[in-house]
Enzyme design. Structure first.
Site, mmCIF file in Angstrom:
data_model
loop_
_atom_site.group_PDB
_atom_site.id
_atom_site.type_symbol
_atom_site.label_atom_id
_atom_site.label_comp_id
_atom_site.label_asym_id
_atom_site.label_seq_id
_atom_site.Cartn_x
_atom_site.Cartn_y
_atom_site.Cartn_z
ATOM 1 C CB SER A 70 -0.930 0.055 1.273
ATOM 2 O OG SER A 70 -0.244 -0.050 2.414
ATOM 3 C CG ASP A 122 -1.856 5.458 8.402
ATOM 4 O OD1 ASP A 122 -0.780 4.962 8.675
ATOM 5 O OD2 ASP A 122 -2.583 5.437 7.207
ATOM 6 C CG HIS A 170 -0.528 4.219 4.285
ATOM 7 N ND1 HIS A 170 -1.159 3.473 5.539
ATOM 8 C CD2 HIS A 170 -0.316 3.199 3.473
ATOM 9 C CE1 HIS A 170 -1.377 2.298 5.229
ATOM 10 N NE2 HIS A 170 -0.896 2.076 3.942
#
Length: 405
Positions: free
Chosen positions: A135, A377, A380
């Site tokens: 990802s 998060d 990312h």
């Protein structure tokens, strides 16, 4: 331990695996990142970087440097680019500061031109680019599409239900694809309907899809990272030889580094074995996470609003080990490629991104959750955000391959 040796000569059997707790399901959603508390490592990748090509104008090491202010950023917004996924759309979900958008990477010994979409599209006219990875690779691809959105928008030729994607810039005869392969090698699921269960990794077998297609692309960016910290079972020669974080007492417990090294080795061997391939393969190095004050599942967060200076931090040991494995396996692949025609290049994002604890979504990848636990998060990268500097790197690396201005 020698990589060609099995960790144990005894036959190992896997008991019927008990259901994993909900924490592993949440762990899967966040890709199991590890907290990062540190000060800058001084590993030189200059030799590998110079192997990118030998033109005298290209001797500058792009990857050693500092972040410097850039009042002109950002070059797109979450309103001008429709390729941004929700969990990276930090502005939409109320991130109050914007200073993290106004920095650029400055190599020590030269200038790195800021990404110019017109120039990039001229460089890649009639070419194709593939991303292979997880990802964060998708995050990188979406950043590139957003940078290009200043002047061009692609046609999406993908199946909406498929994690493998393909986009074409018809006017420029340029395509971008991504192959979803977070472990790079052949992978199986113990439970196809439950992403929280461990994976079976066949560490000496190429991935089922991407290696057969790789020679169709002019440029390939291959990377992998955080998934290797997840529970998994390891196979060599069609035998179960160990695992990571598994509950089976009869199976040897191994480390993330064990599977990481073998995965890159197998992936690079598959590329070198692709008959007739003329692809330039960029190995993008590990981009570390930045959890502070706890781990991902114990309140860890990445709330900083400015970059580190290089002397403020060093890479945490387990991340440093993975980075060094990548450099070692790249060197081996480059040497083997001299006999097969394989062209392997370094795309080092570790040194730059370890200095950007301010660039992650944190809690700004979603609205505050009602009656459910939401994790920060710190894996990312916000779009727009520091990951857009990877476009600067890519533009210069492609220019060096072509030899243009």
């Amino acid at each position: 331990m020698r990589l060609h040796q099995l960790p144990s000569s005894k036959t190992q059997t896997r008991r019927k695996t008990p259901k994993f707790t909900p924490i592993f399901i949440a762990l899967t959603l966040l890709l199991l990142t590890i907290p990062l508390h540190f000060p800058f490592f001084r590993i030189s990748s200059r030799k590998l970087s110079q192997n990118n090509n030998n033109h005298p104008d290209n001797k500058c090491d792009l990857f050693s440097g500092e972040w410097v202010p850039n009042p002109n950023g950002p070059y797109y917004t979450n309103k001008t680019c429709d390729a941004i996924q929700e969990h990276q759309n930090c502005m939409k979900f109320g991130r109050p500061d914007t200073g993290f958008l106004r920095w650029r990477w400055k190599p020590d010994d030269c200038e790195l031109p800021v990404f110019d979409p017109h120039k990039f599209l001229r460089l890649v006219e009639g070419k194709s680019l593939a991303f292979v990875g997880d990802s964060v690779s998708r995050n990188h691809m979406q950043s590139l599409i957003c940078l290009l959105s200043m002047v061009a928008h692609p046609i999406d030729l993908s199946d909406p239900t498929d994690q493998n994607k393909r986009y074409i810039y018809k006017q420029h005869n340029f395509s971008i694809s991504i192959f979803w392969a977070p472990y790079l090698v052949k992978t199986g699921k113990l439970d196809p309907d439950n992403e929280g269960r461990p994976f079976d990794l066949y560490l000496d077998e190429p991935h089922q899809h991407w290696p057969a297609k790789i020679k169709l692309f002019d440029y390939v960016i291959i990377s992998a990272g955080h998934w290797f910290f997840r529970p998994s079972y390891f196979h060599l020669n069609n035998r179960l030889i160990g695992c990571l974080y598994c509950p089976d007492p009869n199976v040897t417990q191994l480390t993330p580094a064990f599977s990481y090294r073998l995965a890159f080795k197998t992936a690079f061997q598959a590329i070198n074995a692709a008959a007739g391939s003329t692809s330039v393969v960029f190995m993008r190095t590990f981009a570390p996470s930045h959890f502070e004050g706890g781990e991902w599942d114990s309140g860890g967060d990445c709330a900083r609003t400015t970059p580190f200076k290089r002397n403020d931090t060093v890479l945490e040991d387990r991340f440093l080990e993975m980075y060094l494995i990548q450099l070692e396996e790249l060197g081996i692949a480059q040497k083997a490629g001299r006999g097969t025609g394989g062209r392997f290049r370094l795309f080092d994002t570790t040194k730059a991104m370890m200095l950007r604890p301010d660039g992650h979504p944190s809690k700004y990848g979603h609205w505050p959750g009602a009656n459910r636990v939401m994790y920060n998060d710190c894996v990312h990268w916000c779009l727009p955000g520091p990951i857009d500097s990877w476009g600067d790197f890519l533009q210069e690396l492609v220019r060096r391959e072509i030899g243009g201005d």
